[in-house]
Design an enzyme around this catalytic site. Structure first.
Site, PDB file in Angstrom:
ATOM      1  N   ARG A  35      76.704 -74.729  27.923  1.00 52.66           N
ATOM      2  CA  ARG A  35      77.904 -74.409  28.678  1.00 52.66           C
ATOM      3  C   ARG A  35      77.883 -72.954  29.078  1.00 52.66           C
ATOM      4  O   ARG A  35      77.316 -72.113  28.410  1.00 52.66           O
ATOM      5  CB  ARG A  35      79.156 -74.757  27.879  1.00 52.66           C
ATOM      6  CG  ARG A  35      79.357 -73.891  26.642  1.00 52.66           C
ATOM      7  CD  ARG A  35      80.686 -74.202  25.990  1.00 52.66           C
ATOM      8  NE  ARG A  35      80.596 -75.346  25.112  1.00 52.66           N
ATOM      9  CZ  ARG A  35      81.589 -76.201  24.921  1.00 52.66           C
ATOM     10  NH1 ARG A  35      82.712 -76.075  25.570  1.00 52.66           N
ATOM     11  NH2 ARG A  35      81.443 -77.198  24.082  1.00 52.66           N
ATOM     12  N   ALA A  37      80.247 -69.905  31.552  1.00 49.15           N
ATOM     13  CA  ALA A  37      81.613 -69.431  31.710  1.00 49.15           C
ATOM     14  C   ALA A  37      82.444 -70.427  32.514  1.00 49.15           C
ATOM     15  O   ALA A  37      83.633 -70.599  32.269  1.00 49.15           O
ATOM     16  CB  ALA A  37      81.596 -68.084  32.405  1.00 49.15           C
ATOM     17  N   SER A  38      81.803 -71.099  33.451  1.00 46.37           N
ATOM     18  CA  SER A  38      82.592 -71.882  34.396  1.00 46.37           C
ATOM     19  C   SER A  38      82.289 -73.367  34.355  1.00 46.37           C
ATOM     20  O   SER A  38      82.989 -74.158  34.945  1.00 46.37           O
ATOM     21  CB  SER A  38      82.285 -71.383  35.792  1.00 46.37           C
ATOM     22  OG  SER A  38      80.885 -71.481  35.999  1.00 46.37           O
ATOM     23  N   LYS A  40      80.104 -76.971  32.426  1.00 45.94           N
ATOM     24  CA  LYS A  40      79.381 -77.596  31.316  1.00 45.94           C
ATOM     25  C   LYS A  40      78.197 -78.322  31.912  1.00 45.94           C
ATOM     26  O   LYS A  40      78.311 -78.895  32.999  1.00 45.94           O
ATOM     27  CB  LYS A  40      80.286 -78.588  30.603  1.00 45.94           C
ATOM     28  CG  LYS A  40      81.346 -77.890  29.778  1.00 45.94           C
ATOM     29  CD  LYS A  40      82.196 -78.891  29.054  1.00 45.94           C
ATOM     30  CE  LYS A  40      83.387 -78.170  28.452  1.00 45.94           C
ATOM     31  NZ  LYS A  40      84.552 -79.060  28.366  1.00 45.94           N
ATOM     32  N   VAL A  41      77.096 -78.307  31.178  1.00 42.82           N
ATOM     33  CA  VAL A  41      75.898 -78.953  31.697  1.00 42.82           C
ATOM     34  C   VAL A  41      75.508 -80.104  30.764  1.00 42.82           C
ATOM     35  O   VAL A  41      75.367 -79.909  29.558  1.00 42.82           O
ATOM     36  CB  VAL A  41      74.749 -77.932  31.846  1.00 42.82           C
ATOM     37  CG1 VAL A  41      73.501 -78.604  32.391  1.00 42.82           C
ATOM     38  CG2 VAL A  41      75.166 -76.782  32.746  1.00 42.82           C
ATOM     39  N   LYS A  56      75.577 -80.328  36.159  1.00 43.74           N
ATOM     40  CA  LYS A  56      76.454 -79.184  35.914  1.00 43.74           C
ATOM     41  C   LYS A  56      77.820 -79.529  36.488  1.00 43.74           C
ATOM     42  O   LYS A  56      77.949 -79.746  37.688  1.00 43.74           O
ATOM     43  CB  LYS A  56      75.863 -77.942  36.598  1.00 43.74           C
ATOM     44  CG  LYS A  56      76.686 -76.674  36.411  1.00 43.74           C
ATOM     45  CD  LYS A  56      75.904 -75.438  36.876  1.00 43.74           C
ATOM     46  CE  LYS A  56      76.715 -74.173  36.694  1.00 43.74           C
ATOM     47  NZ  LYS A  56      75.950 -72.946  37.009  1.00 43.74           N
ATOM     48  N   ASP A 154      72.161 -62.273  38.177  1.00 47.19           N
ATOM     49  CA  ASP A 154      72.482 -62.498  36.759  1.00 47.19           C
ATOM     50  C   ASP A 154      71.241 -62.984  36.021  1.00 47.19           C
ATOM     51  O   ASP A 154      71.288 -63.962  35.286  1.00 47.19           O
ATOM     52  CB  ASP A 154      73.641 -63.492  36.648  1.00 47.19           C
ATOM     53  CG  ASP A 154      74.285 -63.479  35.253  1.00 47.19           C
ATOM     54  OD1 ASP A 154      74.103 -62.480  34.512  1.00 47.19           O
ATOM     55  OD2 ASP A 154      74.952 -64.466  34.902  1.00 47.19           O
TER      56      ASP A 154
HETATM   57  P1  ADP Z   1      77.243 -71.024  34.104  1.00 46.33           P
HETATM   58  O1  ADP Z   1      77.174 -70.800  35.599  1.00 46.33           O
HETATM   59  O2  ADP Z   1      78.603 -71.517  33.708  1.00 46.33           O
HETATM   60  O3  ADP Z   1      76.734 -69.856  33.299  1.00 46.33           O
HETATM   61  P2  ADP Z   1      74.678 -72.334  33.741  1.00 46.33           P
HETATM   62  O4  ADP Z   1      74.151 -72.896  35.033  1.00 46.33           O
HETATM   63  O5  ADP Z   1      74.095 -71.044  33.295  1.00 46.33           O
HETATM   64  O6  ADP Z   1      76.271 -72.261  33.805  1.00 46.33           O
HETATM   65  O7  ADP Z   1      74.474 -73.415  32.611  1.00 46.33           O
HETATM   66  C1  ADP Z   1      74.923 -73.174  31.295  1.00 46.33           C
HETATM   67  C2  ADP Z   1      73.842 -73.548  30.289  1.00 46.33           C
HETATM   68  O8  ADP Z   1      73.490 -74.928  30.438  1.00 46.33           O
HETATM   69  C3  ADP Z   1      72.530 -72.783  30.475  1.00 46.33           C
HETATM   70  O9  ADP Z   1      72.537 -71.550  29.819  1.00 46.33           O
HETATM   71  C4  ADP Z   1      71.517 -73.764  29.887  1.00 46.33           C
HETATM   72  O10 ADP Z   1      71.477 -73.686  28.478  1.00 46.33           O
HETATM   73  C5  ADP Z   1      72.104 -75.122  30.259  1.00 46.33           C
HETATM   74  N1  ADP Z   1      71.508 -75.600  31.533  1.00 46.33           N
HETATM   75  C6  ADP Z   1      71.865 -75.213  32.770  1.00 46.33           C
HETATM   76  N2  ADP Z   1      71.131 -75.816  33.719  1.00 46.33           N
HETATM   77  C7  ADP Z   1      70.285 -76.634  33.072  1.00 46.33           C
HETATM   78  C8  ADP Z   1      69.238 -77.541  33.504  1.00 46.33           C
HETATM   79  N3  ADP Z   1      68.957 -77.711  34.805  1.00 46.33           N
HETATM   80  N4  ADP Z   1      68.561 -78.214  32.562  1.00 46.33           N
HETATM   81  C9  ADP Z   1      68.849 -78.005  31.238  1.00 46.33           C
HETATM   82  N5  ADP Z   1      69.794 -77.179  30.768  1.00 46.33           N
HETATM   83  C10 ADP Z   1      70.521 -76.497  31.674  1.00 46.33           C
END
Ligand code: ADP
Ligand code: MG
Length: 432
Positions: A35, A37-38, A40-41, A56, A154
């Site tokens: 997850r 800030a904005s 959940k994945v 996401k 970022d």
């Molecule tokens: P945010 O924009 O809210 O920071 P992220 O895109 O960074 O969200 O996703 C949050 C977390 O989810 C990531 O730090 C990672 O651990 C996991 N994650 C994101 N995208 C993927 C993906 N394509 N495959 C596997 N895990 C993912």
């Protein structure tokens, strides 16, 4: 740091888990991968292909109550616009966007290998060779993005993931930006320890240089096992960043030290750029010319990219259409449907729109012909001679959201009819 397909994080107490839910008949949701800030994945399975994907999910900013907690619609739109623009083996690819009343879902490549930082050893670092291996992939991705006018802004460990084959995948373009003609940016963004000094001075900055700085911090952390600029006090940490003073651990090779001094240069004008990094001896060490060339071109992906990415977007009718349906954000320009075609987002039943279209046509003396059985058109407006002035169809996207597609006839008369009569009939001006 969870390996994505194995251990998945469990939902927080009191939070409903969506595991088992099937999205739009196609994606079966599994556990939570991470997850931010904005969003959940979630891990998910594409029931059509059997393929595993990552989804996401953002609260739909259009849902009542969602606006305060979730991300602004413009930010979700921007992230999607950026992802659609990128196709590179080291960038997480966006497959499609789905929207339900409460959520907007990005269907993404699954990075099944978890975070890059899961590969550090017990002392929190990796060998210089391994760090170089991943740094090359990172620079390959960043250089590709910059060449396409996209800046990540970022770059940090949580956003650097691995696929099942162990290749790096840059994720999370949530703070990303698209070039707007060379203007320096003023948005304060990024994560403190990875942020370039010029961002702190708030004088505006070149986003490419900012990404390069963050890549340098990542490289340092991978090979050292600790941050180059760190302090328990944030103010002191910023002071160190601003001064650009850091010390390399004893085990760093002279070539690595030299590269880091150039990358972590506090003056952005004197900082090395992506092309400079690629040509640096430490970066090239041990790689064959073909290997380097392949890494830098991005393989077959290069040919795929077209500057007309907006047209690609126009072809897909997805969550955006729903997001864009708001008085505050008009995405029509983004979806610009191309020559001879217009798309308008409306919130009325198809029948109402089409009867106004028919009335406008009759008033102008055109022949009106409706086809299709579902009341969504197309409606043809034709001249006596049989020439088509306009073809209007309605596509329903959600309960209250439709897209009206107008294919305009050739010639000045058809163009005039569109601006004078048809456009106001499709979407009457909002009286405020
Ligand atoms: P945010 O924009 O809210 O920071 P992220 O895109 O960074 O969200 O996703 C949050 C977390 O989810 C990531 O730090 C990672 O651990 C996991 N994650 C994101 N995208 C993927 C993906 N394509 N495959 C596997 N895990 C993912
Ligand atoms: Mg993130």
């Amino acid at each position: 740091m969870s390996p994505a397909t194995g251990a998945v994080a469990s939902a927080a107490p009191g939070e409903e888990s969506p595991a088992g839910t099937v999205l739009l008949g196609r994606y079966e949701l599994g556990g939570l991968l991470g997850r931010g800030a904005s969003a959940k994945v979630y891990l998910a399975r594409d029931l059509l292909t059997g393929e595993s994907v990552a989804i996401k999910s953002f609260p739909n900013p259009r849902a009542s109550g969602g606006a305060e907690e979730g991300r602004r619609p413009a930010a979700i739109e921007r992230e999607a616009a950026i992802l659609r623009r990128l196709r590179h083996r080291h960038v997480v690819r966006l497959h499609e966007i789905l929207a339900t009343r409460k959520k907007v879902h990005f269907v993404l490549d699954l990075a099944a290998g978890g975070e890059l930082f899961s590969l550090v050893d017990a002392s929190g670092r990796m060998t210089e060779d391994l760090a170089r291996h991943y740094f090359r992939q990172l620079i390959s991705a960043v250089r590709y993005c910059h060449a396409r006018g996209v800046f990540h802004r970022d770059i940090k460990p949580e956003n650097l993931l691995l696929d099942e084959a162990g290749a790096l995948k840059v994720a999370d373009f949530g703070l990303g930006a698209v070039a707007d003609g060379g203007n320096l940016r003023h948005t304060l963004c990024g994560t403190p320890a990875y942020v370039a000094p010029e961002i702190l001075s708030r004088k505006g900055y070149d986003p490419a240089k900012v990404d390069i700085w963050s890549c340098g911090v990542v490289l340092f952390v991978l090979a050292a096992g600790y941050l180059p600029f760190n302090d328990a006090s944030l103010v002191n940490m910023y002071r160190k960043i601003y001064a650009g003073k850091f010390r390399c651990p004893s085990w760093f090779s002279p070539a690595l030290r030299d590269l880091l001094r150039r990358v972590l240069h506090p003056n952005p004008d004197a900082r090395i750029d992506a092309d400079g990094i690629v040509a640096h001896p430490w970066f090239c060490d041990g790689a064959s010319d073909e290997e380097l060339a392949r890494l830098m071109v991005g393989g077959h992906e290069e040919a795929w990219f077209k500057p007309e990415f907006k047209e690609d977007m126009a072809r897909e009718m997805t969550a955006f259409d729903i997001l864009s349906f708001s008085p505050g954000s008009d995405l029509s320009a983004l979806f610009g449907a191309g020559p001879g075609k217009e798309r308008v987002f409306v919130s009325e039943p198809a029948a109402d729109v089409l009867s106004r279209v028919e009335a406008a046509g009759r008033k102008e003396g055109y022949r009106v012909r409706r086809e299709g059985k579902r009341g969504t058109g197309p409606v043809y407006l034709e001249e006596e001679s049989g020439g088509i002035v306009a073809k209007v169809s309605v596509f329903k996207l959600a309960d209250a959201v439709c897209v009206v597609e107008v294919v305009k006839g050739d010639g000045a008369e058809a163009a005039l009819f569109w601006t004078e009569r048809l456009q106001p009939a499709v979407k009457p001006p909002v009286l405020s």
